[in-house]
Design a protein around this motif. Structure first.
Motif, mmCIF file in Angstrom:
data_model
loop_
_atom_site.group_PDB
_atom_site.id
_atom_site.type_symbol
_atom_site.label_atom_id
_atom_site.label_comp_id
_atom_site.label_asym_id
_atom_site.label_seq_id
_atom_site.Cartn_x
_atom_site.Cartn_y
_atom_site.Cartn_z
ATOM 1 N N SER A 1 -5.815 0.120 4.548
ATOM 2 C CA SER A 1 -4.844 0.380 5.788
ATOM 3 C C SER A 1 -6.001 0.783 6.978
ATOM 4 O O SER A 1 -5.733 0.481 7.979
ATOM 5 N N ALA B 1 -6.674 8.559 7.471
ATOM 6 C CA ALA B 1 -5.763 7.738 6.426
ATOM 7 C C ALA B 1 -5.327 8.886 5.474
ATOM 8 O O ALA B 1 -5.599 9.722 5.263
ATOM 9 N N MET B 2 -3.831 8.619 5.127
ATOM 10 C CA MET B 2 -3.068 9.508 4.276
ATOM 11 C C MET B 2 -2.081 8.824 3.574
ATOM 12 O O MET B 2 -1.822 7.533 3.772
ATOM 13 N N VAL B 3 -1.556 9.431 2.562
ATOM 14 C CA VAL B 3 -0.273 8.842 1.878
ATOM 15 C C VAL B 3 0.763 8.845 3.134
ATOM 16 O O VAL B 3 0.816 10.006 3.650
ATOM 17 N N LEU C 1 0.904 -1.105 0.059
ATOM 18 C CA LEU C 1 -0.006 -0.203 0.092
ATOM 19 C C LEU C 1 0.842 1.219 -0.154
ATOM 20 O O LEU C 1 2.066 1.191 0.536
ATOM 21 N N GLU C 2 0.257 2.251 -0.440
ATOM 22 C CA GLU C 2 0.880 3.672 -0.416
ATOM 23 C C GLU C 2 0.435 4.367 0.733
ATOM 24 O O GLU C 2 1.039 5.344 1.108
ATOM 25 N N SER C 3 -0.655 3.911 1.363
ATOM 26 C CA SER C 3 -1.233 4.736 2.478
ATOM 27 C C SER C 3 -0.920 4.265 3.570
ATOM 28 O O SER C 3 -0.311 3.076 4.001
ATOM 29 N N GLU D 1 -6.017 18.939 6.794
ATOM 30 C CA GLU D 1 -6.314 18.976 5.282
ATOM 31 C C GLU D 1 -5.161 19.326 4.463
ATOM 32 O O GLU D 1 -4.972 18.800 3.254
ATOM 33 N N SER D 2 -4.293 20.011 4.898
ATOM 34 C CA SER D 2 -3.050 20.532 4.419
ATOM 35 C C SER D 2 -2.251 19.291 4.143
ATOM 36 O O SER D 2 -1.414 19.121 3.115
ATOM 37 N N ALA D 3 -2.285 18.240 4.798
ATOM 38 C CA ALA D 3 -1.545 17.073 4.757
ATOM 39 C C ALA D 3 -2.384 15.904 3.983
ATOM 40 O O ALA D 3 -1.861 14.653 3.837
ATOM 41 N N GLY D 4 -3.663 16.387 3.505
ATOM 42 C CA GLY D 4 -4.299 15.447 2.711
ATOM 43 C C GLY D 4 -5.022 14.357 3.579
ATOM 44 O O GLY D 4 -5.097 13.191 3.149
ATOM 45 N N VAL D 5 -4.903 14.485 4.828
ATOM 46 C CA VAL D 5 -5.733 13.475 5.584
ATOM 47 C C VAL D 5 -6.939 13.235 5.822
ATOM 48 O O VAL D 5 -7.770 14.081 5.941
ATOM 49 N N GLN D 6 -7.602 12.063 5.474
ATOM 50 C CA GLN D 6 -9.084 11.806 5.677
ATOM 51 C C GLN D 6 -9.229 11.477 6.823
ATOM 52 O O GLN D 6 -8.978 10.444 7.560
ATOM 53 N N TRP D 7 -9.863 12.246 7.692
ATOM 54 C CA TRP D 7 -9.818 12.218 9.173
ATOM 55 C C TRP D 7 -11.059 11.973 9.646
ATOM 56 O O TRP D 7 -12.277 12.450 9.009
#
Lengths: 413, 416
Positions: free
Chosen positions: B350, B92-94, B24-26, B72-78
């Motif tokens: 993940s 979840a995030m990259v 996984l990338e995540s 959100e700046s880190a692209g987190v789906q929180w």
């Protein structure tokens, strides 16, 4: 990930996105038919037919279909929208042939009259279930008001009257016209054995008659709501009011559709958006969202709001002020970048799930016969500029004449 | 399939769990504090939910907006959620963003500022959610079922009671955080493309010097059987049925899971076949096994037009009665196939794996490997399910709830 495509002589497209590290295989039939392809006489037939497909073929009973899918471990499901009917399952790779074989055979259902009569009762229960829960039909009513005589005005489920009046022969005709191989795509994603997929398709679907698909009614979309102003749906016992408002947006063949998605994220995502901070975070609205929906020849910007009855009209006005400020150019670089990051991250995370990819790849191919990889989608999101958003706001004014429907205990009515 | 599971315990008792999924990338991370709705004080049902919301309204140097913008700046789906037993913050995030994001979670857990000026909006938000749930009949019938069947305080609504939430103040929130939001019982789970030693070092640096706390566990009261009707003006009537089942940590939970799947777990299940396919009585009908740490529950649900609700309930009860002595080998094979593909497909997500290892630790005090989980279900047989059914049916504590315009007739053995 690799993309593979083969067309059978009868016109059925077989496509796959193969992921070398995937552990599961998702397969689905994407049929290019939905409520927009219906007439008054068969209103609700696409969705009803989707149920009937699970009731068996001439050789396989409905119970047997259910048992076989459960025995494969993945279960099977389906959905019907305005433009698509999709049947799908996710299985372990060793079950691929079995899954494709069964789904393929189901595409030629028996449509037995006795099953039709029993399933009609289930459909009527489904209509009542949705009618009993928020937004109490306000979304369907609003789409009807926006689209007027356009084929997209029709609700997917139909009505109690249209379903009651529908006969099994009309459904059989509808199936014959709409389930031609040229309007269908067999798609797979994840751990796919493509040669085996094509082999299964030839065996199960190769004999389907290559009938010319009946053409789809494609109108010009209304650029403003056909029936403007406010309608109300009264549910005396509702605790909250539920509002839906629609204005025109870009359709899926329009270059503005990707910036429109970013604009919707920025203005109306479920967290961190302008509507969230101004209406939800303050405790005034239970839910406030702004979404972009695209169809083949039309698009919508939809505002959804739920709140106490007294607040619904003032809060709709506040939403309009928020849209006006954005249109006047007050979007900051920071919020633009956050919305872009959010979309990019969604693309990457969804790319890890074969079933999510199946829907992306299958619907894209079914509609426009193109393939977009995860990397392609990411590039599209990353290439959107501030200027693109300004262009969308100018071309699709959010203060254009709208259709608005409020369902609730009665309000001022 | 190779699987690498890790665990570590910090000096203050925080348990850290990890699963390396190299394809996984995540990466997904979740923090589960052992505080939830069962800890709501008397007259403050919904306080834990209110606290969960208030934690997001300022933490450390971050404002309410700052928290969301940093995610959100880190692209987190929180996400944030409060259950009966836990307050959880997840994302979840990259994978490369994980180190930047961990300090945000540490602030949410250790340094919520609980600003008084944000409290009215947070309370209003919880109240709005309660009002929306009043419009959702399927939610209402299940909430009533939990209330009458589960031992107090597990039957209380996690989301709260309007009158109690209205009465709550910022001091209640602050006291609750001081008394209950502690490292004791906390689980931190991470799954995906992880660097395990680095993750443990970072969590230790952020949370390791947090004193463990002393909050006491909650004892449960008695449970069902009961019958209840909720008046609700709508076209459909909803019915829900429950009886006792073993908790997850009990070996027999495997048989309970299987029996409930056979009863109502998929399109080939007994209830789907008899209620929907054969009779067309409803759109939705299901049965499932649900579990808390110390007790499990068998649950059935359906919603249908008022004039057919009695027949629907009668068929559901008849199918429960018909289970013992009729389980087939095919049905057992279908359960095994479903469990196997579910477990394997979990490895593609993940977030699903982080959630799964955290749940296993909470229930069992350890993680099961995929191989162990698969082997456990391989031991399922017709005889083992039949022997569980013989001990549980007919249910000694059947509870029945209906919600709609008119009450339904329930078996006379059940007290109202």
């Amino acid at each position: 990930m690799r993309f593979l495509h083969e067309r059978l002589p009868n016109g059925l497209d077989v496509i796959a996105e193969v992921g070398d590290s995937a552990l599961s295989t998702s397969v689905g039939f994407f049929v290019g038919t939905g409520s927009r392809d219906e007439s008054d006489a068969v209103w609700g037939a696409s969705h009803f037919l989707e149920h009937m497909v699970f009731k068996g073929t001439p050789d396989i009973s409905g119970d047997e279909i259910n048992r076989r899918f459960d025995a494969m471990g993945g279960g099977a499901n389906a959905f019907t929208s305005e433009e698509d009917t999709v049947y799908y399952t996710s299985v372990l790779p060793e079950r691929q042939d079995e899954a494709v074989d069964l789904l393929g055979r189901m595409m030629r259902p028996a449509l037995r009259a006795a099953d039709f009569d029993t399933e009609k009762l289930v459909i009527l229960e489904e209509i009542r279930m949705y009618d009993d829960q928020p937004p109490f039909g306000a979304d369907d009513r609003c789409r009807a008001a926006f689209f007027g005589g356009h084929p997209l005005a029709r609700s997917v489920l139909g009505t109690v009257d249209s379903i009651t009046a529908l006969g099994v022969d009309a459904m059989r005709d509808y199936h014959r016209q709409r389930y031609a191989p040229g309007t269908m795509v067999l798609a797979a994603s994840g751990a796919v054995d493509f040669p085996a997929l094509v082999e299964s398709a030839r065996r199960v679907c190769g004999e389907w008659a290559p009938e010319a698909p009946s053409p789809r009614g494609m109108d010009h979309q209304p650029l403003a709501a056909v029936s403007r102003g406010l309608e109300r749906v009264v549910r005396p016992t509702a605790s909250l009011d539920y509002a839906v408002r629609m204005v025109a947006g870009p359709g899926e063949r329009h270059e503005d559709r990707h910036p429109a998605q970013l604009l919707a994220t920025l203005l109306g995502d479920s967290s961190g958006s302008r509507l969230y901070w101004n209406l939800v975070d303050t405790g005034e609205a239970e839910h406030a969202a702004f979404l972009h929906h695209d169809f083949l020849d039309a698009g919508l910007f939809v505002t959804q709001l739920s709140c106490e009855a007294d607040d619904v009209e003032p809060l709709l006005a506040r939403a309009a002020d928020i849209f006006a400020a954005a249109s006047a150019g007050d979007i900051t670089t920071g919020e633009f970048q956050r919305a872009q990051n959010k979309l990019a991250s969604r693309v990457v995370l969804a790319g890890e799930r074969p079933l999510r990819r199946l829907f992306e790849v299958g619907l894209e191919w079914s509609h426009v016969r193109t393939y977009r990889s995860v990397a392609d989608s990411l590039r599209i999101v990353e290439s959107i500029s501030r200027g693109d958003l300004d262009r969308v706001l100018h071309a699709w004014p959010l203060d254009a004449p709208a259709a608005t429907v409020i369902a609730g205990s009665g309000g001022a009515a | 399939m190779k699987q690498t599971l890790h665990s570590a315990t910090l000096d203050n008792g925080i348990v850290i769990l990890g699963e390396h999924l190299p394809d996984l990338e995540s990466v997904a991370v979740s923090f589960h504090a052992a505080v939830g709705a069962v800890h709501d004080p008397p007259g403050r049902c919904g306080l834990a939910t209110l606290v969960g919301e208030m934690c997001l309204r300022g933490a450390g140097d971050r404002t309410s907006r700052g928290i969301v913008e940093d995610f959100e700046s880190a692209g987190v789906q929180w996400s944030q959620g409060v259950s009966a037993t836990h307050t959880s913050f997840s994302g979840a995030m990259v994978a490369r963003h994980l180190p930047d994001v961990l300090p945000i979670y540490a602030d949410l857990l250790r340094r919520p500022t609980l600003p008084a000026d944000e409290f009215p909006a947070a309370r209003q938000m919880v109240l709005q959610n309660l009002a929306a749930l009043e419009d959702d009949p399927a939610h209402l019938v299940m909430a009533e079922l939990r209330k009458i069947h589960c031992p107090a305080p597990w039957g209380m609504p996690t989301e709260g009671l309007s009158a109690d939430v209205e009465a709550a103040g910022i001091d209640d929130v602050r006291q609750f955080v001081a008394d209950r939001l502690q490292p004791r019982g906390m689980i931190v789970a991470v799954a995906g493309r992880i660097d395990w030693p680095d993750f443990v070092r970072r969590v230790d640096a952020l949370l390791g010097d947090w004193p463990p706390g002393t909050a006491a566990d909650v004892a449960g009261g008695p449970r069902g059987p009961r019958a209840s009707h909720v008046v609700h003006d709508a076209q459909q009537t909803h019915v829900a049925v429950a009886w006792s089942a073993p908790p997850y940590r009990d070996e027999a939970s495997r048989e309970a899971t299987a029996a409930l799947a056979i009863l109502g777990g998929g399109p080939s299940s007994r209830l789907f076949t008899e209620v929907r396919e054969r009779r067309g009585l409803c759109y939705g009908v299901s049965a499932s096994y649900q579990t808390s740490r110390d007790f499990g529950t068998a649950v059935c649900y359906s919603g249908t037009s008022a004039d057919r609700a009695q027949q629907t309930l009668d068929v559901i009860l008849a199918e429960i009665d018909r289970l013992p002595g009729t389980i087939t080998a095919d049905e057992i094979d279908r359960v095994k196939a479903r469990v196997k593909s579910g477990l394997v497909m979990q490895q593609e997500s993940s977030a699903a794996r982080a959630g799964a290892i955290a749940r296993q630790w909470y229930h069992l005090g350890r993680m099961r490997t995929l191989a162990e989980d698969l082997e456990r279900f391989d031991r399922l047989t017709v005889a083992s399910v039949e022997s569980w059914l013989a001990t549980t049916l007919p249910p000694g504590d059947l509870s029945v709830v209906s919600l709609g315009r008119e009450p339904l007739e329930v078996p006379r053995a059940i007290p109202a």
